[in-house]
Write an enzyme that holds these catalytic residues in place. Structure first.
Site, PDB file in Angstrom:
ATOM      1  N   ASN A   1       0.874  -1.173   0.000  1.00  0.00           N
ATOM      2  CA  ASN A   1       0.000   0.000   0.000  1.00  0.00           C
ATOM      3  C   ASN A   1       0.915   1.228   0.000  1.00  0.00           C
ATOM      4  O   ASN A   1       1.432   1.613   1.036  1.00  0.00           O
ATOM      5  CB  ASN A   1      -0.894  -0.026   1.247  1.00  0.00           C
ATOM      6  CG  ASN A   1      -1.840   1.157   1.293  1.00  0.00           C
ATOM      7  OD1 ASN A   1      -1.828   2.020   0.420  1.00  0.00           O
ATOM      8  ND2 ASN A   1      -2.660   1.199   2.336  1.00  0.00           N
TER       9      ASN A   1
ATOM     10  N   ARG B   1      -2.436  -2.049  -3.602  1.00  0.00           N
ATOM     11  CA  ARG B   1      -3.662  -1.268  -3.455  1.00  0.00           C
ATOM     12  C   ARG B   1      -3.553  -0.014  -4.320  1.00  0.00           C
ATOM     13  O   ARG B   1      -2.569   0.727  -4.237  1.00  0.00           O
ATOM     14  CB  ARG B   1      -3.838  -0.856  -1.997  1.00  0.00           C
ATOM     15  CG  ARG B   1      -4.969   0.121  -1.834  1.00  0.00           C
ATOM     16  CD  ARG B   1      -5.028   0.699  -0.447  1.00  0.00           C
ATOM     17  NE  ARG B   1      -6.131   1.630  -0.368  1.00  0.00           N
ATOM     18  CZ  ARG B   1      -6.052   2.833   0.184  1.00  0.00           C
ATOM     19  NH1 ARG B   1      -4.912   3.258   0.697  1.00  0.00           N
ATOM     20  NH2 ARG B   1      -7.095   3.611   0.236  1.00  0.00           N
TER      21      ARG B   1
ATOM     22  N   HIS C   1     -12.754   3.432  -0.597  1.00  0.00           N
ATOM     23  CA  HIS C   1     -12.883   2.382   0.438  1.00  0.00           C
ATOM     24  C   HIS C   1     -13.587   1.145  -0.108  1.00  0.00           C
ATOM     25  O   HIS C   1     -14.131   0.354   0.659  1.00  0.00           O
ATOM     26  CB  HIS C   1     -13.720   2.872   1.645  1.00  0.00           C
ATOM     27  CG  HIS C   1     -13.064   3.891   2.506  1.00  0.00           C
ATOM     28  ND1 HIS C   1     -13.777   4.874   3.128  1.00  0.00           N
ATOM     29  CD2 HIS C   1     -11.774   4.071   2.869  1.00  0.00           C
ATOM     30  CE1 HIS C   1     -12.964   5.643   3.848  1.00  0.00           C
ATOM     31  NE2 HIS C   1     -11.743   5.167   3.693  1.00  0.00           N
TER      32      HIS C   1
ATOM     33  N   ARG D   1     -11.394  16.425   6.953  1.00  0.00           N
ATOM     34  CA  ARG D   1     -12.120  16.747   5.703  1.00  0.00           C
ATOM     35  C   ARG D   1     -13.543  17.201   6.017  1.00  0.00           C
ATOM     36  O   ARG D   1     -14.197  16.625   6.900  1.00  0.00           O
ATOM     37  CB  ARG D   1     -12.178  15.515   4.801  1.00  0.00           C
ATOM     38  CG  ARG D   1     -10.845  15.173   4.176  1.00  0.00           C
ATOM     39  CD  ARG D   1     -10.919  13.870   3.405  1.00  0.00           C
ATOM     40  NE  ARG D   1      -9.990  12.902   3.946  1.00  0.00           N
ATOM     41  CZ  ARG D   1      -9.950  11.617   3.624  1.00  0.00           C
ATOM     42  NH1 ARG D   1     -10.802  11.132   2.744  1.00  0.00           N
ATOM     43  NH2 ARG D   1      -9.081  10.812   4.172  1.00  0.00           N
TER      44      ARG D   1
ATOM     45  N   GLU E   1      -8.428  -4.932   4.642  1.00  0.00           N
ATOM     46  CA  GLU E   1      -8.232  -4.684   3.206  1.00  0.00           C
ATOM     47  C   GLU E   1      -7.045  -5.476   2.657  1.00  0.00           C
ATOM     48  O   GLU E   1      -7.091  -5.966   1.536  1.00  0.00           O
ATOM     49  CB  GLU E   1      -8.024  -3.182   2.972  1.00  0.00           C
ATOM     50  CG  GLU E   1      -9.299  -2.395   3.209  1.00  0.00           C
ATOM     51  CD  GLU E   1      -9.074  -0.903   3.333  1.00  0.00           C
ATOM     52  OE1 GLU E   1      -9.093  -0.235   2.310  1.00  0.00           O
ATOM     53  OE2 GLU E   1      -8.886  -0.424   4.458  1.00  0.00           O
TER      54      GLU E   1
END
Ligand code: AMP
Length: 399
Positions: free
Chosen positions: A7, A90, A180, A241, A385
């Site tokens: 990743n 990823r 996601h 965010r 993940e």
């Protein structure tokens, strides 16, 4: 069979080495501060560690270090990279080009790099890591790319289109992509298994709540809508965010502060969310602690989050014309009983009722929180993940 999962970000290279015979993790770590100075932290399943400063001018030196710590020294877990059957990467943005995992070729790396306009922080870094990996690992080791956006490619146009001139969708690919996806796919499948039901018969609202948060409506195993949009800025209030806001507020604030587009983007991505509203922290734990001590703005940030999640549950129930289960995952979803309790409060109309005591005691494990008379099941489902990327990688190389 060993699979290395990577990743990569612009300054970091996180990795896990998995033994797919029993899906166990042999070692994991991070080569980070790439382009700054360099640091490696590496840990094996039996507790051996490497923690050292390094020099990583580019992703290539970081990858060389990754190979070094896996194969040599006191914390080595393999003798040679030849023992690894494949590497799974990823990738954040696959846009409309990639709707499933695929084998890496030089052309695929170029395509991922070309999508960087749509994911400026991520895709170019992925391309750099893919090129570095290709230069460092044996040429015979296959590499597979797994896209965060792929799971959301089943959304219908009415869910992914914005009310903007159609030409800008055609010319600039402006639409909702969602993110996601690997997590939502993993947890919705794990939930169906835990419920002992065929996922094709389930309507699930999947709440991935962490530093970045998104909610996905999963109908019959397929994504029909999701809260993140063109970029991971859309949807819920997050750590730093802002989530969805009136677009006119963007032009108004930019004008008031004299912001360039980049500065406005920084403001919305890095200075807003929990941090911006509370003025305390971007971290949910700090926020919960401050709220418990009576900090009103920290409390407000938590209230906004819970309210927004409730509204998504409501709207996605309407979108799917039903709801069988709500699941919580991610750092906040798995660990914060406070957030789960606030979300599940006053949701009787939707058939949601949780065992409050059980919710307070539960953290980070697969568990049903709803009461026996709750119409809708509520679960914590830990995400993984890396494991799904490893499974996808295995599936692609086995084709
Ligand atoms: P993630 O991005 O999935 O790693 O999630 C990070 C978020 O999870 C941060 O806001 C953390 O405060 C939150 N988090 C992690 N552990 C806990 C915990 N034990 N209780 C409450 N929140 C937590």
């Amino acid at each position: 069979m060993l699979i290395l999962v990577v990743n990569a970000g612009s300054s970091s290279l996180k990795y896990q080495l998995l033994n797919m015979d029993d899906e166990s993790v042999l070692a994991k770590g991070n080569c980070d501060r790439i382009g700054i100075d360099g640091h490696v932290s590496h840990k094996t399943a039996d507790g051996r560690t490497v923690d050292a400063d390094c020099t990583f001018p580019t992703h290539t030196e970081a990858f060389q270090k990754l190979v070094e710590v896996l194969t040599t020294g006191d914390a080595a877990v393999i003798k040679s990279m030849d023992e690894i059957s494949a590497v799974g990467h990823r990738i954040v943005q696959g846009a409309e080009v990639f709707d499933r995992p695929c084998l890496v070729t030089p052309e695929i790396i170029d395509q991922i790099d070309e999508l960087r306009e749509l994911a400026p922080v991520h895709n170019h870094a992925h391309a750099l890591a893919l090129r570095a990996c290709s230069a460092v690992i044996p040429a015979t080791t296959p590499q597979v790319v797994v896209f965060d956006t792929a799971f959301h490619q089943t959304m219908p146009p009415k869910a992914y289109m914005f009310g903007l001139p159609y030409e800008d969708y055609e010319k600039y690919h402006v639409r909702k992509y969602g993110f996601h996806g690997t997590s939502h796919r993993f947890v919705s499948a794990a939930l169906a298994e835990a419920m002992g039901k065929d996922i094709k018969e389930l309507k699930i609202v999947s709440c991935h709540l962490g530093n970045g948060s998104s909610i996905t409506a999963v109908d019959g195993g397929k994504c029909v809508d999701t809260s993140m949009g063109f970029t991971p800025l859309d949807g819920l209030l997050m750590g730093t965010r802002c989530g969805a806001i009136d677009p006119s507020a963007v032009t108004y604030i930019a004008d008031k502060h004299g912001f360039t587009p980049d500065e406005m983007s920084q403001y919305m991505n890095k200075k807003s969310g929990f941090l911006g509203v509370s003025g305390v922290s971007s971290d949910n734990r700090d926020l919960t602690a401050a709220a418990a001590e009576g900090n009103k703005r920290a409390q407000l940030a938590g209230d906004i989050l819970a309210y927004q999640i409730q509204k998504y549950i409501g709207s996605y129930t309407a979108a799917m014309n039903g709801l069988d289960a709500v699941l919580f995952t991610g750092g906040i979803g798995e660990n914060s009983w406070e957030v789960r309790e606030n979300v599940c409060k006053n949701m009787e109309f939707f058939g949601i009722k949780i065992d409050e005591e059980l919710n307070r005691q539960s953290r980070g494990k697969l568990i049903k929180l709803s009461t026996a008379d709750s119409k809708v099941e509520v679960w914590i489902v830990p995400t993984n993940e890396e494991l799904l990327i490893a499974r996808d990688t295995l599936a692609v190389i086995s084709q």
